[in-house]
Design a protein around this motif. Structure first.
Motif, short mmCIF file in Angstrom:
data_model
loop_
_atom_site.label_atom_id
_atom_site.label_comp_id
_atom_site.label_asym_id
_atom_site.label_seq_id
_atom_site.Cartn_x
_atom_site.Cartn_y
_atom_site.Cartn_z
N PHE A 91 71.61 99.52 74.61
CA PHE A 91 72.82 100.51 74.83
C PHE A 91 72.73 101.25 76.19
N PRO A 92 71.35 101.69 76.69
CA PRO A 92 71.52 102.37 78.03
C PRO A 92 71.62 101.57 79.09
N LEU A 93 71.42 100.08 78.85
CA LEU A 93 71.82 99.05 80.09
C LEU A 93 73.13 99.03 80.09
N ALA A 94 73.90 98.81 79.00
CA ALA A 94 75.42 98.95 78.71
C ALA A 94 76.05 100.09 79.27
N MET A 95 75.48 101.21 78.87
CA MET A 95 76.10 102.52 79.47
C MET A 95 76.08 102.49 81.10
N ALA A 96 74.76 102.14 81.59
CA ALA A 96 74.67 102.18 82.97
C ALA A 96 75.71 101.13 83.61
N LEU A 97 76.12 100.06 82.97
CA LEU A 97 77.01 99.24 83.59
C LEU A 97 78.47 99.91 83.64
N MET A 98 78.59 100.46 82.32
CA MET A 98 80.06 101.01 82.10
C MET A 98 80.50 102.28 82.75
N THR A 99 79.44 103.04 83.10
CA THR A 99 79.65 104.17 83.85
C THR A 99 79.42 104.02 85.64
N ALA A 100 79.11 103.08 86.03
CA ALA A 100 79.19 102.87 87.41
C ALA A 100 80.36 102.87 88.03
N PRO A 101 80.48 103.55 89.32
CA PRO A 101 81.69 103.71 89.91
C PRO A 101 82.62 102.48 89.95
N ASP A 102 82.13 101.26 90.13
CA ASP A 102 83.13 100.10 90.25
C ASP A 102 83.46 99.71 88.97
N PHE A 103 83.04 100.13 87.78
CA PHE A 103 83.64 99.76 86.47
C PHE A 103 84.99 100.36 86.37
N PRO A 104 86.01 99.33 86.03
CA PRO A 104 87.32 99.91 86.32
C PRO A 104 88.03 100.80 85.28
N PHE A 105 87.30 101.16 84.03
CA PHE A 105 87.66 102.14 83.18
C PHE A 105 86.79 103.16 82.68
N PRO A 106 87.31 104.33 82.23
CA PRO A 106 86.35 105.40 81.93
C PRO A 106 85.82 104.84 80.47
N VAL A 107 84.50 105.17 80.39
CA VAL A 107 83.86 104.48 79.25
C VAL A 107 84.32 105.24 77.72
N LEU A 108 84.65 106.54 77.95
CA LEU A 108 85.04 107.41 76.91
C LEU A 108 86.60 107.08 76.61
N GLY A 109 87.45 106.15 77.13
CA GLY A 109 88.50 105.84 76.73
C GLY A 109 88.76 104.32 76.18
N LEU A 110 87.40 103.72 75.98
CA LEU A 110 87.52 102.50 75.34
C LEU A 110 87.12 102.38 73.94
N VAL A 111 87.84 101.47 73.11
CA VAL A 111 87.70 101.40 71.81
C VAL A 111 86.84 100.20 71.40
#
Length: 278
Positions: A72-92
């Motif tokens: 999970f920490p690796l997934a969060m690192a990928l999904m909170t990086a500046p080049d990830f296109p969506f805010p992670v808190l908006g994903l379902v």
């Protein structure tokens, strides 16, 4: 593009980054990086607590869902990086598939990688996959694909607008206490406030805190423990959230050498989760 890390990222800074991120990329493109950590070993105390929270027995083999929490920490690192296109808190989180290629010994050292892909349109927005893989001595042993939806409309789908079908008689009735949200958050690292704070859950549109979908999936596999083969694929679709506390029905039907299973609301019969093991 491989991006090796020395260790699992710390979740505190990643949650701060997630809380601050609001913008959605105008032309969404997923990063091509694959974050990898080598020689990941299991903390036996953490494993014991995970098993307790999810209902697994203590064994030398890892539950199929355990590496999802480890990565999970690796997934969060990928999904909170500046080049990830969506805010992670908006994903379902709408679906998850785990492919277990062989038993996972708790004494093993794993190489764990996470990448994103399969950006595609959906009738309620945009979907993407976050894929976790694990190897032992270079040999693939585990794959986990989590499908996320970025909603762009507020309308319900045709499926959710239909009345719930009459569920089958449950094999078991589970009483799910409120503490499941905070207990699973502690062992998984997934501290999204919709699972831990009633006040903040209301901010996101839920009357109460909700159970993690991956806790529900893990609880289903725990109920099938001892009846699963050494290798299998387990799919799940997350339908409606479990509002905590709750009483739910669990159903499992042997099918084609595997299982069809589900969890539904104890009163309305509306499905919370449907899945298969093959």
């Amino acid at each position: 593009m491989p991006a090796p890390l020395d260790r699992m990222p710390r979740l505190g800074p990643l949650y701060r980054a997630a809380a601050l991120r609001r913008a959605v990329a105008a032309d969404p493109v997923l990063p091509e990086r694959e974050l990898t950590v080598e020689a990941v070993t299991v903390d036996r105390a953490h494993l014991a607590e995970y098993n307790r929270v999810c209902g697994f027995r203590l064994r030398d083999e890892l539950p199929a869902t355990y590496l999802h929490a480890v990565a999970f920490p690796l997934a969060m690192a990928l999904m909170t990086a500046p080049d990830f296109p969506f805010p992670v808190l908006g994903l379902v989180h709408v679906a998850n598939r785990i492919e277990l290629l062989r038993p996972l010994p708790s004494s093993a050292a794993f190489s764990v990688s996470v990448r994103a892909g399969a950006l595609r349109p959906h009738d309620r927005g945009t979907q993407l996959d976050v894929v976790t893989t694990a190897t032992i001595d270079g040999n693939p042993v585990f794959s986990d694909t989590s499908t996320y939806l970025r909603r762009t409309g507020s309308g319900a789908s045709a499926a959710s607008a239909r009345p719930a079908a009459e569920p089958p008689a449950p094999n078991a009735v589970w009483r799910v206490p409120r503490r499941v949200g905070t207990d699973y958050a502690a062992v998984s690292g997934d501290r999204n406030p919709i699972h831990t704070s009633r006040l903040l859950a209301k901010v996101f549109g839920f009357p109460r805190t909700i159970a993690h979908g991956m806790w529900t999936k893990a609880r289903c596999l725990a109920a099938l423990e001892g009846r699963l083969p050494d290798s299998y694929t387990v799919d799940v679709a997350f339908k409606t959230p479990i509002l905590l506390p709750a009483t739910v029905g669990f159903t499992a039907v042997a099918q084609g050498g595997g299982w069809d299973y589900g969890v539904h609301d104890g009163r309305s019969g509306r499905p919370h989760l449907t899945g298969t093991v093959r």
